[in-house]
Design a protein around this motif. Structure first.
Motif: not given
Length: 135
Positions: A106-133
């Motif tokens: 999961a993509w998680v923010s640790l702000e506030g001391g408690r992990p909370k999932s959040q949407p993956l940033p578009d720029e990271i998704k774009e980089q990851m998509q270059k490595h899709l099966i």
């Protein structure tokens, strides 16, 4: 992406083959290298109070790994969802497949001391998509 390493003596069991939990450790290392190669090293993410905690892991062992052999661990992206992604890993010793596994994270923010999932940033998704099966 490829992550290369040599099997160390301490990675083997009494039979002289890789002790199975090491494959999970190496998948974790390969994931950190994957993000490092994308330009998002773990230490930078942690400074920004972000993390990619493991939700699920699985590994199938196909052939034994031996001390001092060089392993090529290939990591690819199977899917990217809003807050979760799946990386698949293939361990090879030459042409021999030693193991195949995956991690769901999961993509998680640790702000506030408690992990909370959040949407993956578009720029990271774009980089990851270059490595899709199949991509």
């Amino acid at each position: 992406m490829e992550y290369r390493f040599k099997i160390r003596f301490g990675d083997t069991d009494a039979a002289g083959i890789v002790f199975y939990p090491n494959y999970y450790r190496w998948m974790d290392e390969a994931t950190h290298e994957f993000f490092n190669n994308l330009g998002y090293p773990t230490d930078q993410l942690m400074k920004e109070k972000l993390a990619t905690p493991l939700l699920e892991a699985h590994c199938v062992f196909k052939s034994p790994g031996f001390f001092n052999h060089e392993i090529v661990l290939t990591t690819k992206v199977e899917y990217i969802r809003e807050k979760v992604f799946k990386l698949v890993h293939c361990f090879k010793d030459g042409e021999t497949v030693l193991a195949e596994g995956y991690e769901v994270r999961a993509w998680v923010s640790l702000e506030g001391g408690r992990p909370k999932s959040q949407p993956l940033p578009d720029e990271i998704k774009e980089q990851m998509q270059k490595h899709l099966i199949g991509g």
